[in-house]
Design a protein around this motif. Structure first.
Motif, PDB file in Angstrom:
ATOM      1  N   THR A   1       8.285   1.978   3.535  1.00  0.00           N
ATOM      2  CA  THR A   1       8.431   0.656   4.157  1.00  0.00           C
ATOM      3  C   THR A   1       7.409  -0.322   3.592  1.00  0.00           C
ATOM      4  O   THR A   1       7.748  -1.471   3.248  1.00  0.00           O
ATOM      5  N   TRP A   2       6.149   0.137   3.489  1.00  0.00           N
ATOM      6  CA  TRP A   2       5.107  -0.743   2.961  1.00  0.00           C
ATOM      7  C   TRP A   2       5.430  -1.165   1.521  1.00  0.00           C
ATOM      8  O   TRP A   2       5.329  -2.354   1.171  1.00  0.00           O
TER       9      TRP A   2
ATOM     10  N   LYS B   1       8.131  -3.750   1.173  1.00  0.00           N
ATOM     11  CA  LYS B   1       7.744  -5.079   1.633  1.00  0.00           C
ATOM     12  C   LYS B   1       6.686  -5.748   0.758  1.00  0.00           C
ATOM     13  O   LYS B   1       6.750  -6.967   0.519  1.00  0.00           O
ATOM     14  N   PHE B   2       5.699  -4.958   0.274  1.00  0.00           N
ATOM     15  CA  PHE B   2       4.481  -5.585  -0.234  1.00  0.00           C
ATOM     16  C   PHE B   2       4.057  -5.186  -1.642  1.00  0.00           C
ATOM     17  O   PHE B   2       3.107  -5.779  -2.177  1.00  0.00           O
TER      18      PHE B   2
ATOM     19  N   GLN C   1       2.661  -8.444   7.473  1.00  0.00           N
ATOM     20  CA  GLN C   1       3.439  -9.491   6.798  1.00  0.00           C
ATOM     21  C   GLN C   1       2.634 -10.788   6.735  1.00  0.00           C
ATOM     22  O   GLN C   1       2.593 -11.472   5.694  1.00  0.00           O
ATOM     23  N   ASN C   2       1.966 -11.133   7.832  1.00  0.00           N
ATOM     24  CA  ASN C   2       1.133 -12.341   7.841  1.00  0.00           C
ATOM     25  C   ASN C   2      -0.072 -12.193   6.912  1.00  0.00           C
ATOM     26  O   ASN C   2      -0.437 -13.132   6.189  1.00  0.00           O
TER      27      ASN C   2
ATOM     28  N   TRP D   1       3.571  -4.154  11.765  1.00  0.00           N
ATOM     29  CA  TRP D   1       4.263  -4.637  10.558  1.00  0.00           C
ATOM     30  C   TRP D   1       4.252  -6.167  10.492  1.00  0.00           C
ATOM     31  O   TRP D   1       4.122  -6.747   9.404  1.00  0.00           O
ATOM     32  N   ALA D   2       4.377  -6.813  11.640  1.00  0.00           N
ATOM     33  CA  ALA D   2       4.318  -8.286  11.656  1.00  0.00           C
ATOM     34  C   ALA D   2       2.937  -8.764  11.204  1.00  0.00           C
ATOM     35  O   ALA D   2       2.822  -9.746  10.448  1.00  0.00           O
ATOM     36  N   TYR D   3       1.892  -8.056  11.650  1.00  0.00           N
ATOM     37  CA  TYR D   3       0.537  -8.425  11.228  1.00  0.00           C
ATOM     38  C   TYR D   3       0.402  -8.294   9.712  1.00  0.00           C
ATOM     39  O   TYR D   3      -0.122  -9.201   9.040  1.00  0.00           O
TER      40      TYR D   3
ATOM     41  N   THR E   1      -5.548 -13.554   8.795  1.00  0.00           N
ATOM     42  CA  THR E   1      -4.215 -14.141   8.579  1.00  0.00           C
ATOM     43  C   THR E   1      -4.257 -15.668   8.570  1.00  0.00           C
ATOM     44  O   THR E   1      -3.230 -16.310   8.342  1.00  0.00           O
TER      45      THR E   1
ATOM     46  N   HIS F   1      -0.228 -10.361   4.271  1.00  0.00           N
ATOM     47  CA  HIS F   1       0.282 -10.338   2.889  1.00  0.00           C
ATOM     48  C   HIS F   1       0.280 -11.743   2.269  1.00  0.00           C
ATOM     49  O   HIS F   1       0.040 -11.889   1.064  1.00  0.00           O
ATOM     50  N   SER F   2       0.500 -12.745   3.095  1.00  0.00           N
ATOM     51  CA  SER F   2       0.505 -14.124   2.580  1.00  0.00           C
ATOM     52  C   SER F   2      -0.844 -14.518   2.009  1.00  0.00           C
ATOM     53  O   SER F   2      -0.923 -15.387   1.133  1.00  0.00           O
TER      54      SER F   2
END
Length: 334
Positions: free
Chosen positions: A322-323, A326-327, A193-194, A189-191, A153, A196-197
């Motif tokens: 959900t995935w 988001k992604f 999201q990070n 999920w927070a991981y 990340t 994904h950047s």
């Protein structure tokens, strides 16, 4: 002339009857095995069972699972062979897999099989995730070697990472499940999201991120450990890294239609002969008497995440929705 005609007709009829008698029974087998190993498995099975012919239908784990669920009321598959245990658990719950006790069951490692009563699926092998890290690209781009999931990340890796889309790849889904099960839902999920950047794209094949890393298209591919080991053995400039909490799962076989020919496919798929083929690519296989050392395969045993396959199956639809919400925007075109 009439006698000749009669003799000729009889000879033709006998030939036709002989052909029908000798014609192999065809069995439709759905699979998510990698394409490059299907011919080897088919040829070995048909050599031992010349009266049965395998017709493969192959796609990635997510797509194959969805196909089987869509065909629930009118099954087209007779056997599922080489599909993730979590998918097999879901197929059993939906009544698609039949309970069946194959010959040779006592020779298998129980932990790779259906843990419930009235068993319906059996592990052929276990497969593991890893990080495929291209050392040449990393040097060119001044990228440090990651040693943990958290490392990925860091901003330095932005645009350098590929991983499989979990909706279409079992390899992707088992890593997402490992993060959620071992970090907890909120932190997992927070991981992601990070992470994904830093993702450049999500692939629809579990092995592709490692292949892309091996070719230098990306520096890092979250992918299959076995593919990383194989590519490194072939000369790719890869380091195959296994951070703590790697996802893993069994690849399994199960019966959809209860015919004698389909049963024989299942029986052979758990045999020692079949496992001697699996172990050429996977260091952990179902048969207790088959072991091998795979060149460049990382030490995975102390890095394995705790995995609940039944939970993976029951939560699959919700997790993937959900995935995807988001992604999915970074996924490659199918």
């Amino acid at each position: 002339m009439n006698k000749r005609f009669i003799k000729g007709s009889l000879a033709t009829m006998i030939a036709m009857l002989s052909t029908n008698v000798l014609a192999a029974t065809e069995v439709t087998v759905y699979t998510a095995f990698e394409t490059d190993i299907l011919a080897k498995y088919k040829n070995a099975f048909e050599k031992s069972n010349p009266d049965i012919k395998i017709n493969w239908v192959r796609d990635s784990t997510g797509i194959m699972t969805a196909k089987l669920l869509a065909e629930k009321k009118n099954p087209q598959a007779e056997v599922v062979w080489g599909l993730a245990g979590s998918s097999m658990a879901l197929l059993k719950e939906e009544g698609i897999l039949k309970s069946y006790t194959p010959q040779g069951l006592d020779k298998l490692h129980a932990e790779l099989n259906d843990p419930q009563s009235s068993q319906a699926w059996y592990g052929n092998d276990a497969f593991f995730n890893a990080i495929c890290f291209n050392e040449i690209v990393a040097k060119q781009q001044n990228l440090p070697k990651p040693t943990s999931w958290e490392d990925l990340t860091k901003p330095v890796y932005q645009g350098h990472i590929a991983m499989p889309n979990p909706a279409s790849s079992g390899t992707g889904y088992m890593q997402v499940s490992a993060w959620l099960q071992n970090m907890g839902d909120d932190k997992g999920w927070a991981y992601m999201q990070n992470l994904h950047s830093n993702i450049t794209h999500y692939t629809h094949s579990g092995s592709k991120p490692c292949v892309q890393a091996g070719m230098g298209e990306v520096a890092i591919g979250i992918s299959m450990a076995s593919r990383g080991a194989k590519l490194k053995t072939q000369g790719a400039p890869l380091d195959v890294i296994t951070p703590a909490g790697i996802g893993w799962e069994s690849e399994a076989v199960g019966l959809v239609k209860d015919s004698k020919a389909a049963q024989r496919v299942v029986d052979w798929s758990i045999s020692k002969e079949a496992n001697e083929l699996y172990v050429e690519m996977y260091p952990v296989v179902g048969h207790k008497d088959v072991k091998a050392v795979v060149a460049n395969f990382p030490n995975v045993q102390q890095k394995m995440a705790k995995m609940d396959f039944a939970r993976m199956g029951s939560e699959r639809a919700d997790v993937l929705k959900t995935w995807s919400d988001k992604f999915d925007g970074k996924s490659e075109a199918k």
